[in-house]
Write a protein that holds these residues in place. Structure first.
Motif, mmCIF file in Angstrom:
data_model
loop_
_atom_site.group_PDB
_atom_site.id
_atom_site.type_symbol
_atom_site.label_atom_id
_atom_site.label_comp_id
_atom_site.label_asym_id
_atom_site.label_seq_id
_atom_site.Cartn_x
_atom_site.Cartn_y
_atom_site.Cartn_z
ATOM 1 N N PRO A 1 9.680 4.466 8.717
ATOM 2 C CA PRO A 1 9.253 5.744 9.310
ATOM 3 C C PRO A 1 9.606 6.974 8.483
ATOM 4 O O PRO A 1 10.334 7.865 8.929
ATOM 5 N N VAL A 2 9.066 7.043 7.275
ATOM 6 C CA VAL A 2 9.320 8.176 6.384
ATOM 7 C C VAL A 2 7.993 8.724 5.888
ATOM 8 O O VAL A 2 7.166 7.981 5.348
ATOM 9 N N ALA A 3 7.783 10.022 6.055
ATOM 10 C CA ALA A 3 6.564 10.688 5.598
ATOM 11 C C ALA A 3 6.892 11.568 4.391
ATOM 12 O O ALA A 3 7.842 12.355 4.430
ATOM 13 N N ALA A 4 6.094 11.432 3.333
ATOM 14 C CA ALA A 4 6.263 12.228 2.116
ATOM 15 C C ALA A 4 5.106 13.205 2.000
ATOM 16 O O ALA A 4 3.944 12.793 1.924
ATOM 17 N N ILE A 5 5.405 14.503 1.992
ATOM 18 C CA ILE A 5 4.371 15.542 1.950
ATOM 19 C C ILE A 5 4.342 16.177 0.565
ATOM 20 O O ILE A 5 5.368 16.633 0.052
ATOM 21 N N THR A 6 3.155 16.170 -0.030
ATOM 22 C CA THR A 6 2.939 16.741 -1.366
ATOM 23 C C THR A 6 1.920 17.861 -1.264
ATOM 24 O O THR A 6 0.847 17.681 -0.677
ATOM 25 N N ARG A 7 2.228 18.997 -1.809
ATOM 26 C CA ARG A 7 1.333 20.161 -1.756
ATOM 27 C C ARG A 7 0.520 20.253 -3.056
ATOM 28 O O ARG A 7 1.070 20.038 -4.150
ATOM 29 N N PRO B 1 -5.504 21.932 10.482
ATOM 30 C CA PRO B 1 -4.217 21.302 10.154
ATOM 31 C C PRO B 1 -3.501 20.720 11.368
ATOM 32 O O PRO B 1 -2.805 19.712 11.256
ATOM 33 N N LYS B 2 -3.680 21.324 12.535
ATOM 34 C CA LYS B 2 -3.021 20.794 13.730
ATOM 35 C C LYS B 2 -3.651 19.479 14.174
ATOM 36 O O LYS B 2 -2.943 18.531 14.537
ATOM 37 N N ALA B 3 -4.978 19.404 14.130
ATOM 38 C CA ALA B 3 -5.649 18.154 14.488
ATOM 39 C C ALA B 3 -5.298 17.060 13.489
ATOM 40 O O ALA B 3 -5.053 15.900 13.861
ATOM 41 N N ALA B 4 -5.282 17.425 12.203
ATOM 42 C CA ALA B 4 -4.923 16.445 11.181
ATOM 43 C C ALA B 4 -3.494 15.960 11.378
ATOM 44 O O ALA B 4 -3.206 14.759 11.262
ATOM 45 N N ALA B 5 -2.588 16.864 11.695
ATOM 46 C CA ALA B 5 -1.184 16.495 11.869
ATOM 47 C C ALA B 5 -0.997 15.566 13.066
ATOM 48 O O ALA B 5 -0.185 14.630 13.019
ATOM 49 N N ALA B 6 -1.727 15.814 14.135
ATOM 50 C CA ALA B 6 -1.600 14.958 15.326
ATOM 51 C C ALA B 6 -1.953 13.512 15.005
ATOM 52 O O ALA B 6 -1.264 12.572 15.432
ATOM 53 N N THR B 7 -3.022 13.311 14.244
ATOM 54 C CA THR B 7 -3.398 11.950 13.835
ATOM 55 C C THR B 7 -2.453 11.433 12.768
ATOM 56 O O THR B 7 -2.118 10.236 12.744
ATOM 57 N N ALA B 8 -2.004 12.294 11.875
ATOM 58 C CA ALA B 8 -1.129 11.881 10.789
ATOM 59 C C ALA B 8 0.169 11.287 11.304
ATOM 60 O O ALA B 8 0.696 10.319 10.735
ATOM 61 N N GLY C 1 0.819 -1.203 0.000
ATOM 62 C CA GLY C 1 0.000 0.000 0.000
ATOM 63 C C GLY C 1 0.853 1.253 0.000
ATOM 64 O O GLY C 1 1.981 1.242 0.486
ATOM 65 N N SER C 2 0.304 2.314 -0.568
ATOM 66 C CA SER C 2 0.923 3.638 -0.496
ATOM 67 C C SER C 2 -0.185 4.629 -0.169
ATOM 68 O O SER C 2 -0.509 5.524 -0.954
ATOM 69 N N ASP C 3 -0.754 4.447 1.007
ATOM 70 C CA ASP C 3 -1.992 5.137 1.377
ATOM 71 C C ASP C 3 -1.838 6.651 1.411
ATOM 72 O O ASP C 3 -0.922 7.181 2.051
ATOM 73 N N PRO C 4 -2.766 7.367 0.757
ATOM 74 C CA PRO C 4 -2.777 8.828 0.857
ATOM 75 C C PRO C 4 -3.494 9.298 2.133
ATOM 76 O O PRO C 4 -4.446 8.666 2.588
ATOM 77 N N PHE C 5 -3.036 10.385 2.652
ATOM 78 C CA PHE C 5 -3.652 11.069 3.794
ATOM 79 C C PHE C 5 -3.875 12.495 3.312
ATOM 80 O O PHE C 5 -2.952 13.303 3.252
ATOM 81 N N ILE C 6 -5.132 12.792 2.949
ATOM 82 C CA ILE C 6 -5.464 14.064 2.292
ATOM 83 C C ILE C 6 -5.945 15.073 3.336
ATOM 84 O O ILE C 6 -6.836 14.774 4.134
ATOM 85 N N VAL C 7 -5.383 16.257 3.299
ATOM 86 C CA VAL C 7 -5.799 17.339 4.194
ATOM 87 C C VAL C 7 -6.257 18.506 3.333
ATOM 88 O O VAL C 7 -5.457 19.141 2.643
ATOM 89 N N LEU C 8 -7.565 18.795 3.369
ATOM 90 C CA LEU C 8 -8.116 19.885 2.578
ATOM 91 C C LEU C 8 -8.041 21.204 3.349
ATOM 92 O O LEU C 8 -7.825 21.222 4.566
ATOM 93 N N ALA C 9 -8.251 22.268 2.650
ATOM 94 C CA ALA C 9 -8.029 23.595 3.219
ATOM 95 C C ALA C 9 -8.982 23.931 4.349
ATOM 96 O O ALA C 9 -8.676 24.782 5.200
ATOM 97 N N ASN D 1 -0.250 1.806 6.787
ATOM 98 C CA ASN D 1 0.229 3.098 7.289
ATOM 99 C C ASN D 1 -0.054 4.190 6.253
ATOM 100 O O ASN D 1 0.054 3.956 5.049
ATOM 101 N N ALA D 2 -0.391 5.397 6.714
ATOM 102 C CA ALA D 2 -0.405 6.545 5.810
ATOM 103 C C ALA D 2 1.022 6.808 5.351
ATOM 104 O O ALA D 2 1.948 6.775 6.155
ATOM 105 N N LYS D 3 1.204 7.041 4.067
ATOM 106 C CA LYS D 3 2.559 7.215 3.546
ATOM 107 C C LYS D 3 2.723 8.505 2.755
ATOM 108 O O LYS D 3 3.756 9.154 2.813
ATOM 109 N N ARG D 4 1.685 8.880 1.997
ATOM 110 C CA ARG D 4 1.748 10.105 1.177
ATOM 111 C C ARG D 4 0.757 11.114 1.749
ATOM 112 O O ARG D 4 -0.446 10.858 1.782
ATOM 113 N N PHE D 5 1.265 12.247 2.211
ATOM 114 C CA PHE D 5 0.434 13.275 2.831
ATOM 115 C C PHE D 5 0.203 14.378 1.803
ATOM 116 O O PHE D 5 1.114 15.135 1.461
ATOM 117 N N ILE D 6 -1.017 14.419 1.304
ATOM 118 C CA ILE D 6 -1.378 15.317 0.205
ATOM 119 C C ILE D 6 -2.189 16.470 0.799
ATOM 120 O O ILE D 6 -3.319 16.275 1.260
#
Length: 456
Positions: free
Chosen positions: A362-368, A242-249, A230-238, A263-268
């Motif tokens: 333990p590597v998080a990839a953040i995509t904007r 963001p702080k609550a999302a980050a705590a769970t992320a 899996g390469s699960d996305p973790f999407i955070v919309l505007a 595991n969540a792997k790609r944080f979009i």
């Protein structure tokens, strides 16, 4: 030779001789014989075994958790939680299996018609090391309740856990031979899959191994359930916090040292909240304690093998070389053990290793991204489809967007996790079939139509 090694120190813990062909043949004979008897027992009788399995797991929780920690490096607190989840799942099916397997009557003017569920037989479970108890019990509890027998071929770096699983079933009172562990080398698996005493196979593991096992089972026309990468996305919309999302992320990425297909792997993240999300995520990740997995304060233990760490570090370096920004971690620490620090990569784009490949550690990839449409597009831009998380304050929009995500599960404003009452599995190269829930218990049954006309 099958060797158990402590990934925190590199110390050899135990070694076992692989079972001989004759020993394997005897195990297969015993399993087939035991299952023939087991299937004749009423489901209300079979689920009694599940209740006893839950009892044995809880009574032995400390020792079983210690084995998990020793063999694959899971922190003690997470290992104990794994054992408890196994017990809860056994109890779930003990309560619900009779209803899930009940005959379904079908209205008919001319006859009595019903759909009934018969067990397939002995099921071979090829299981990974990352959740050495949970991966087996989430399959075995429903399979046994349905009247099947089980054979466990575990990853060879967790042989003590494999034998402990067999011990749980024995202590719970499973009939002799019904649930056995195979201590064998990988090259023996194909022969066992082909054996007529084995009815089906379930595998949790990499996509590459899944394809091999699927081909072996298909060649002899046997049912398979595959839960793969899996390469699960973790999407955070505007409009999300963001702080609550980050705590769970942070938990979604770094639990089990990031060594899970789900595991969540790609944080979009939408650009409007990206800076705030990255700041909160990085601050929380920096607080995680890496170290001795037997220490209750440890957040991240060692990775399971040095080769896994080397592969992960190579992915990190290739991603940075391609233009991503290293925010945290990214260096192999000195000293013994297979440790890797929590690592954060920002400005990751498609085409980079951490976006395109599964990062099993333990590597998080953040995509904007610019907006929600681009977030969905990039979330689906992967060969995998296991889970996805979506964070937004607009629940009506969330319900619409969940239908657009290519995944076996979508969690809104939470982290993806397995639950015994919900089906679990993926699409695309994340596999097929389902575990858990009513769907899971019916994977290894024959759905049989019974039509009974009037007596003459």
């Amino acid at each position: 030779m099958i060797v158990s090694t402590d990934p925190a120190t590199g110390t050899e813990l135990a070694r076992y001789r692989a079972q001989s062909p004759q020993e394997v043949d005897d195990i297969l004979d015993a399993a087939a014989s035991a299952q023939t008897t087991w299937r004749r027992r009423d489901v209300t009788d079979r689920v009694h075994l599940l209740r006893q399995m839950a009892r044995v797991l809880r009574e032995g929780k400390t020792g079983y958790a210690a084995l998990i920690t020793a063999e694959m490096g899971k922190p003690t607190t997470e290992a104990r939680a794994e054992i408890e989840k196994c017990a809860m799942t056994c109890e779930y099916y003990a309560q619900h299996a009779p209803g899930q397997l009940a005959d379904r009557l079908v209205a008919s003017d001319a006859a009595e018609s019903a759909v009934v569920y018969d067990p397939l037989g002995v099921v071979l479970a090829v299981m990974p090391w990352n959740y050495p108890f949970w991966q087996f019990f989430r399959f075995a509890a429903p399979a046994l309740a349905a009247g099947n027998g089980t054979l466990l071929k575990h990853a060879n770096n967790v042989p003590q856990c494999a034998l402990a699983v067999e011990e749980v079933l024995r202590k719970a009172g499973a009939p002799e031979g019904l649930c056995r562990t195979l201590l064998i080398e990988v090259d023996q698996v194909a022969k066992i899959i082909a054996d007529p005493r084995v009815a089906a196979v379930t595998l949790t593991g990499s996509t590459e191994v899944g394809a091999i096992v699927a081909a072996q089972a298909a060649a002899v026309l046997k049912k398979q359930v595959l839960e793969l990468g899996g390469s699960d996305p973790f999407i955070v919309l505007a409009d999300a916090d963001p702080k609550a999302a980050a705590a769970t992320a942070v938990k979604a990425r770094y639990i089990n040292a990031g060594q899970s297909c789900v595991n969540a792997k790609r944080f979009i993240v939408e650009e409007a909240v990206a800076d705030a999300f990255v700041a909160a995520f990085t601050a929380a990740a920096a607080e995680l304690k890496v170290g001795d997995p037997t220490d209750p304060e440890t957040s991240i233990g060692p990775m399971a093998r040095a080769t896994l760490r080397d592969t992960l570090h190579h992915q990190v370096r290739r991603t940075i070389d391609a233009g991503a920004r290293l925010i945290l971690g990214g260096q192999v620490p000195d000293g013994p053990g297979c440790y890797y620090p929590p690592t954060v990569l920002d400005h990751v784009r498609p085409g980079m290793a951490a976006f395109d490949e599964e990062t099993f550690g333990p590597v998080a990839a953040i995509t904007r991204v610019a907006d929600a449409d681009q977030a969905i597009t990039l979330a689906n831009r992967t060969e995998y489809g296991l889970g996805a998380a979506l964070w937004t304050s607009d629940l009506d929009r969330a319900r619409r967007l969940t239908r657009l995500l290519d995944a076996g599960a979508v969690f809104v404003n939470g982290m993806v996790a397995s639950d015994p009452c919900l089906p679990f599995g993926g699409i695309k190269k994340s596999g097929y079939g389902r575990e858990l829930g009513a769907e899971g218990i019916r994977e290894f049954v024959s759905t049989k139509t019974v039509w009974i006309g009037p007596a003459t």
